[in-house]
Design a protein around this motif. Sequence first.
Motif, PDB file in Angstrom:
ATOM      1  N   ALA A  61       0.852  -1.182   0.000  1.00  0.00           N
ATOM      2  CA  ALA A  61       0.000   0.000   0.000  1.00  0.00           C
ATOM      3  C   ALA A  61       0.894   1.242   0.000  1.00  0.00           C
ATOM      4  O   ALA A  61       1.984   1.220   0.584  1.00  0.00           O
ATOM      5  N   ASP A  62       0.441   2.282  -0.641  1.00  0.00           N
ATOM      6  CA  ASP A  62       1.253   3.510  -0.711  1.00  0.00           C
ATOM      7  C   ASP A  62       1.597   4.028   0.686  1.00  0.00           C
ATOM      8  O   ASP A  62       2.675   4.584   0.898  1.00  0.00           O
ATOM      9  N   SER A  63       0.695   3.835   1.618  1.00  0.00           N
ATOM     10  CA  SER A  63       0.884   4.384   2.953  1.00  0.00           C
ATOM     11  C   SER A  63       2.011   3.714   3.733  1.00  0.00           C
ATOM     12  O   SER A  63       2.477   4.264   4.730  1.00  0.00           O
ATOM     13  N   VAL A  64       2.457   2.546   3.278  1.00  0.00           N
ATOM     14  CA  VAL A  64       3.509   1.833   4.020  1.00  0.00           C
ATOM     15  C   VAL A  64       4.774   1.623   3.199  1.00  0.00           C
ATOM     16  O   VAL A  64       5.770   1.107   3.721  1.00  0.00           O
ATOM     17  N   LYS A  65       4.771   2.016   1.946  1.00  0.00           N
ATOM     18  CA  LYS A  65       5.950   1.839   1.095  1.00  0.00           C
ATOM     19  C   LYS A  65       7.164   2.515   1.706  1.00  0.00           C
ATOM     20  O   LYS A  65       7.086   3.656   2.166  1.00  0.00           O
ATOM     21  N   GLY A  66       8.273   1.802   1.709  1.00  0.00           N
ATOM     22  CA  GLY A  66       9.506   2.343   2.256  1.00  0.00           C
ATOM     23  C   GLY A  66       9.639   2.160   3.760  1.00  0.00           C
ATOM     24  O   GLY A  66      10.712   2.402   4.320  1.00  0.00           O
ATOM     25  N   ARG A  67       8.556   1.742   4.402  1.00  0.00           N
ATOM     26  CA  ARG A  67       8.601   1.541   5.863  1.00  0.00           C
ATOM     27  C   ARG A  67       8.376   0.070   6.244  1.00  0.00           C
ATOM     28  O   ARG A  67       8.938  -0.406   7.219  1.00  0.00           O
ATOM     29  N   PHE A  68       7.549  -0.624   5.486  1.00  0.00           N
ATOM     30  CA  PHE A  68       7.215  -2.019   5.788  1.00  0.00           C
ATOM     31  C   PHE A  68       7.847  -2.936   4.746  1.00  0.00           C
ATOM     32  O   PHE A  68       7.984  -2.579   3.570  1.00  0.00           O
ATOM     33  N   THR A  69       8.194  -4.144   5.190  1.00  0.00           N
ATOM     34  CA  THR A  69       8.741  -5.153   4.282  1.00  0.00           C
ATOM     35  C   THR A  69       8.093  -6.497   4.566  1.00  0.00           C
ATOM     36  O   THR A  69       8.092  -6.952   5.712  1.00  0.00           O
ATOM     37  N   ILE A  70       7.563  -7.113   3.524  1.00  0.00           N
ATOM     38  CA  ILE A  70       6.987  -8.446   3.654  1.00  0.00           C
ATOM     39  C   ILE A  70       8.004  -9.461   3.145  1.00  0.00           C
ATOM     40  O   ILE A  70       8.713  -9.213   2.153  1.00  0.00           O
ATOM     41  N   SER A  71       8.088 -10.593   3.824  1.00  0.00           N
ATOM     42  CA  SER A  71       8.982 -11.658   3.390  1.00  0.00           C
ATOM     43  C   SER A  71       8.388 -12.996   3.816  1.00  0.00           C
ATOM     44  O   SER A  71       7.463 -13.039   4.616  1.00  0.00           O
ATOM     45  N   ARG A  72       8.957 -14.071   3.279  1.00  0.00           N
ATOM     46  CA  ARG A  72       8.458 -15.386   3.651  1.00  0.00           C
ATOM     47  C   ARG A  72       9.620 -16.365   3.807  1.00  0.00           C
ATOM     48  O   ARG A  72      10.671 -16.216   3.156  1.00  0.00           O
TER      49      ARG A  72
END
Length: 121
Positions: A61-72
């Motif tokens: 989401a634009d609101s979290v880009k650059g702050r959140f990272t998803i991984s698996r």
Amino acid sequence: QVQLVESGGGLVQAGGSLRLSCAASGRSFSSYAMGWFRQAPGKEREFVAAISWSGGVTTYADSVKGRFTISRADAKNLVYLQMNSLKPEDTGVYFCAAGQVVTMDPRYAYWGQGTQVTVSS
């Protein structure tokens, strides 16, 4: 069937970090796209991030880009959401979801119960 259990939520000050985990059980976890959604009080559930079954495609989401990272980590049947530079508007219940494709729509087949994240100002 896939069962999902989120953990790692809590109370953190603005500017802080949290890492959410989603533990999956069931067959063929590695074949599912995974998503994170959140819901604030009185608001609709909104998309946060998603990752493809291979891990090669991620979207935010634009609101979290650059702050959140998803991984698996498929060997561990885990999906993570690393959240940095948290803001009070990030407060909400965070849900993990599993589905066939990466999508920002909540059209995922399986959902966890959620974990509460509260960011104080």
